[in-house]
Enzyme design. Structure first.
Site, mmCIF file in Angstrom:
data_model
loop_
_atom_site.group_PDB
_atom_site.id
_atom_site.type_symbol
_atom_site.label_atom_id
_atom_site.label_comp_id
_atom_site.label_asym_id
_atom_site.label_seq_id
_atom_site.Cartn_x
_atom_site.Cartn_y
_atom_site.Cartn_z
ATOM 1 N N CYS A 16 -36.634 -20.557 -20.021
ATOM 2 C CA CYS A 16 -37.766 -20.388 -20.657
ATOM 3 C C CYS A 16 -38.956 -20.855 -19.128
ATOM 4 C CB CYS A 16 -38.338 -21.466 -21.635
ATOM 5 S SG CYS A 16 -37.484 -20.974 -22.962
ATOM 6 N N TRP A 96 -37.007 -17.733 -23.149
ATOM 7 C CA TRP A 96 -36.404 -16.640 -23.372
ATOM 8 C C TRP A 96 -35.040 -16.935 -24.376
ATOM 9 C CZ3 TRP A 96 -30.933 -16.494 -22.611
ATOM 10 C CH2 TRP A 96 -30.015 -15.385 -22.441
ATOM 11 N N GLY A 123 -35.010 -25.266 -23.030
ATOM 12 C CA GLY A 123 -33.402 -25.956 -23.173
ATOM 13 C C GLY A 123 -33.386 -25.951 -25.028
ATOM 14 N N GLU A 509 -19.830 -6.548 -6.388
ATOM 15 C CA GLU A 509 -21.960 -7.215 -6.975
ATOM 16 C C GLU A 509 -22.503 -5.689 -6.912
ATOM 17 O OE1 GLU A 509 -23.646 -8.795 -7.053
ATOM 18 O OE2 GLU A 509 -25.547 -8.421 -6.163
ATOM 19 N N LYS A 513 -25.849 -4.724 -9.816
ATOM 20 C CA LYS A 513 -26.205 -5.187 -9.955
ATOM 21 C C LYS A 513 -26.149 -3.966 -10.723
ATOM 22 C CE LYS A 513 -28.341 -7.295 -8.583
ATOM 23 N NZ LYS A 513 -27.355 -8.508 -7.632
ATOM 24 N N GLU A 516 -26.490 -4.783 -14.953
ATOM 25 C CA GLU A 516 -27.883 -4.825 -15.451
ATOM 26 C C GLU A 516 -29.359 -4.296 -15.370
ATOM 27 O OE1 GLU A 516 -28.330 -7.955 -10.954
ATOM 28 O OE2 GLU A 516 -28.768 -9.015 -13.509
ATOM 29 N N HIS A 532 -3.283 1.007 -9.347
ATOM 30 C CA HIS A 532 -2.327 0.146 -10.336
ATOM 31 C C HIS A 532 -2.599 0.206 -12.299
ATOM 32 C CE1 HIS A 532 0.541 -1.278 -7.305
ATOM 33 N NE2 HIS A 532 -0.805 -1.051 -6.170
ATOM 34 N N LYS A 635 -33.973 -14.976 -15.278
ATOM 35 C CA LYS A 635 -33.898 -15.227 -13.707
ATOM 36 C C LYS A 635 -32.980 -16.469 -13.602
ATOM 37 C CE LYS A 635 -34.039 -14.662 -9.675
ATOM 38 N NZ LYS A 635 -32.976 -14.109 -9.171
HETATM 39 C C1 F6R Z 1 -27.469 -10.640 -10.245
HETATM 40 C C2 F6R Z 1 -27.750 -11.896 -10.542
HETATM 41 C C3 F6R Z 1 -27.368 -13.714 -11.741
HETATM 42 C C4 F6R Z 1 -27.346 -14.731 -10.596
HETATM 43 C C5 F6R Z 1 -26.881 -15.717 -11.474
HETATM 44 C C6 F6R Z 1 -26.859 -17.822 -10.496
HETATM 45 O O1 F6R Z 1 -28.145 -10.031 -10.084
HETATM 46 O O2 F6R Z 1 -29.214 -12.844 -10.301
HETATM 47 O O3 F6R Z 1 -25.681 -12.793 -11.774
HETATM 48 O O4 F6R Z 1 -26.676 -15.124 -9.612
HETATM 49 O O5 F6R Z 1 -27.517 -16.032 -12.724
HETATM 50 O O6 F6R Z 1 -27.456 -17.617 -10.710
HETATM 51 P P1 F6R Z 1 -28.089 -18.843 -10.177
HETATM 52 O O7 F6R Z 1 -27.868 -18.001 -8.196
HETATM 53 O O8 F6R Z 1 -29.726 -18.969 -9.436
HETATM 54 O O9 F6R Z 1 -27.212 -20.262 -9.849
#
Ligand code: F6R
Length: 640
Positions: A16, A96, A123, A509, A513, A516, A532, A635
């Site tokens: 949120c 969220w 929270g 990675e 990407k 997601e 394997h 985020k």
């Molecule tokens: C993927 C992404 C997430 C964050 C993860 C950790 O693109 O952004 O996997 O990397 O949620 O977030 P932080 O770095 O804020 O602890």
């Protein structure tokens, strides 16, 4: 609205975005503008509450913020819009949802029964069922299924009992907080206090913006950066009251609290799209600058690396015999990359752990174990809990973080800030590259303190790092072929990613990407591991993306990768090869070839990740997805 029985599902809210404002501007404009900048934190619903002339009015809508702004527009032309028109104090929330479906009913703000108080929350209130039961037994009517509404009713009750005066709402808030368990940021307004917003913080982010004749509260400075760059950091278990001229912070027990003022060194334009279609594309383009900024000033003339805030002595660091990197998602991948460099430079064993797993497996920790917590937001609950576990076992913790004043650096013994600037797109890009750079600096720092690298050796690596922004810029400038490849791959069902050595975490990675953003099945593999098991996934035409190690220097890695390419190609795979300029060997195996400039082996992820970011972004866009706000994600993940 119907009431709900306790047996029904409850919905709590995980990450949120929250905003509070009091000053002289029309509050609804300031609050909604702030919410726009925080929408990356959650986009399941949004709402605002405004106070004016002894009245309080609220609007909330399920779905993205535009649903709320449409409702506000419609209201502005009707008689109902009076409070919104006049009010210069208000709060707003973008949600969220962690449990259950989001809807209008469960959107914030939540009101007290008499409508005098509006409250928003980020929270989870863990003992809400107990508190709600007690309130319901006293006849309180609940309009929603949320834990948040419990806090709204409790606040109304405590307000009625609190002594009159300007501290009344804060005192009521402190009394409520002392009853709550869990993680929460709360903001509240009262209709009889037209120039007051009260906030409370435990374990969830909240920062104060200090303006002139106006003050702000928000979960992230991005919400108020257009108005002020002066901010006040709040600690755990604190309550803050803002009026247009005052900021008063107390602990939950009512004693005055220590706070720290800080200046935000980026401006509002850093959090705008700047003509790019997506924040993600803008943030990819910002990577050369972000890396250069993260390196700036970090090396003295005598080749010593400087961290930001270190409460660890060189003697302590010389004793370190093990390093753990703890992080989640993309940040975890940066740790996997850093392991290669830190072990190589320091000869200390490094383990990289998913923060969500770390404390549950009882890791062996002590004063000689350095834990490096990596986080863009500094608020990821899994990482916070892992670092607290490490500290309980007396292990020193060093944070690599992008958000000044956030919980992770505050609770760590040492900090190195990445200077990526605000990262708004949910998918992490520039934070990732700067996390690698920062972790490398930490590796060099350790190597130096422990006497395994001389100043000139450290300077030589830093000079190589300083060449990276130009290499990344070059990759970004020639990314047109990647866009074309994305068009050709957009209808595939699965894409596999292969790498070796530092290219292995790059493959992970690249796959993350794509998952997601494009919602496609994607997996990253160590290329040698394919035979394997996973090679059975390959069918005629299956796309496989490979980052090929440099043929210079460690050519054994290059040669091994070329044979892995042949293995998958023989099973009919379509090869998308990312290789260094001048590497002619791979040409004959490539269905698609992406060129990157030569950089030293350990630095290669800083360059080879970039086309994978562009690829995921472009495939997602070609599939019609919201690149900056992918489904089901937020985020900042402030719940475990
Ligand atoms: C993927 C992404 C997430 C964050 C993860 C950790 O693109 O952004 O996997 O990397 O949620 O977030 P932080 O770095 O804020 O602890």
């Amino acid at each position: 609205m119907p009431g709900c029985s306790r047996a029904q599902l409850h919905y709590a809210d995980g990450m949120c975005g929250i905003v509070g404002y009091t000053g002289r501007q029309r509050a609804v404009d300031v609050v909604v503008d702030g919410l726009k900048r925080l929408e990356y934190r959650g986009y399941d619903s949004a709402g605002v509450a405004i106070v004016a002339d002894g009245k309080l009015d609220a609007q909330k809508r399920a779905g993205k913020l535009t649903n709320l702004t449409e409702a506000l527009k419609a209201q502005a032309t009707s008689a109902d819009g009076a409070v919104f028109e006049a009010g210069t104090t208000g709060i707003g929330h973008t949600r969220w949802a962690t449990h259950g479906a989001p809807n209008d009913l469960n959107a914030h703000p939540h009101l007290s029964e008499d409508g005098s108080i509006a409250l928003i929350h980020n929270g989870i209130i863990e003992n809400f069922a107990q508190l709600r039961g007690a309130l319901e037994r006293d006849g309180v009517f609940f309009a929603s299924e949320t834990d948040t509404e419990t806090a709204a009713h409790l606040l109304a009750r405590e307000y009625a009992n609190a002594p009159e005066g300007q501290d009344r709402l804060s005192e009521a808030m402190r009394r409520v907080c002392r009853q709550l368990e869990g993680a929460f940021t709360l903001l509240a307004v009262h209709r009889d206090e037209p120039q007051t917003v009260v906030g409370a913080r435990r374990n969830s982010p909240l920062v104060v913006g200090r303006g002139e004749g106006e003050n702000f509260l928000a979960s992230d400075v991005a919400a108020f950066i257009a108005h002020t760059r002066e901010a006040v950091e709040l600690g755990q278990d604190q309550v803050v009251r803002i009026s247009p001229t005052d900021i008063v912070v107390t602990n939950f027990d009512g004693t005055p609290a220590q706070t720290r003022e800080f200046h935000i060194d980026w401006d509002a334009s850093a959090a705008e799209k700047d003509g790019y279609d997506y924040f993600m594309l803008k943030e990819i383009a910002e990577q050369p600058r972000a890396i250069a900024d993260t390196l700036r000033g970090r090396l003295t003339g005598t080749g010593e690396v400087v961290l930001d805030d270190v409460h660890l002595t060189p003697a302590q660091l010389r004793e370190i015999d093990k390093v753990f990197v703890i992080a989640c998602g993309t940040a975890y991948h940066s740790g996997l990359v850093a392991k290669y460099a830190i072990e190589h430079w320091t000869r200390i064993p490094v383990e990289v752990e998913l923060a969500s797993e770390f404390r549950y497996r009882d890791p062996v920790l002590g004063p000689k174990t350095l834990c490096i917590a990596v986080s863009q937001s500094g608020e990821t609950m899994d990482t916070i809990m892992a670092l607290r576990h490490a500290k309980e076992q007396n292990a020193p913790v060093l944070a690599i973080c992008n958000t000044i004043g956030s919980t992770i650096p505050r609770e760590s013994d040492a900090v190195l800030y990445t200077r990526a600037g605000p990262e708004v797109a949910v998918a992490s890009t520039k934070a990732f590259l700067t996390q690698i750079v920062a972790a490398y600096l930490v590796g060099l720092y350790l190597a130096q303190v422990r006497g395994v690298k001389f100043g000139d050796e450290v300077s030589a690596v830093v000079r190589e790092l300083e060449e990276i922004p130009a290499a990344v810029q070059q990759v970004i400038e020639v990314s047109e072929p990647v866009r074309e490849i994305a068009q050709r791959l957009k209808d595939d069902k699965q894409i596999l990613f292969l790498g070796r050595h530092v290219g292995y975490p790059v493959a992970l990675e690249g796959a993350l990407k794509l998952k997601e953003l494009a919602y496609m099945h994607a997996e990253g593999f160590a290329a040698g591991e394919l035979k394997h098991g996973p090679i059975s996934l390959i069918e005629e035409g299956s796309p496989v993306v490979v980052t090929v190690p440099s043929p210079k220097g460690r050519s054994v890695l290059h040669d091994k990768m070329v044979s892995n390419i042949q293995e998958v190609r023989a099973r009919g795979a379509k090869m998308i090869i990312i290789a260094e300029e001048g590497d002619d060997v791979v040409e004959e195996y490539a269905d698609e070839l992406i060129r990157v400039p030569h950089v030293p082996t350990l630095l290669a992820p800083l360059v080879t990740t970039v086309p994978l970011q562009v690829l995921a972004c472009e495939i997602a866009s070609a599939r019609g997805h919201d690149v900056d706000q992918p489904r089901n994600l937020a985020k900042s993940v402030t719940v475990e």
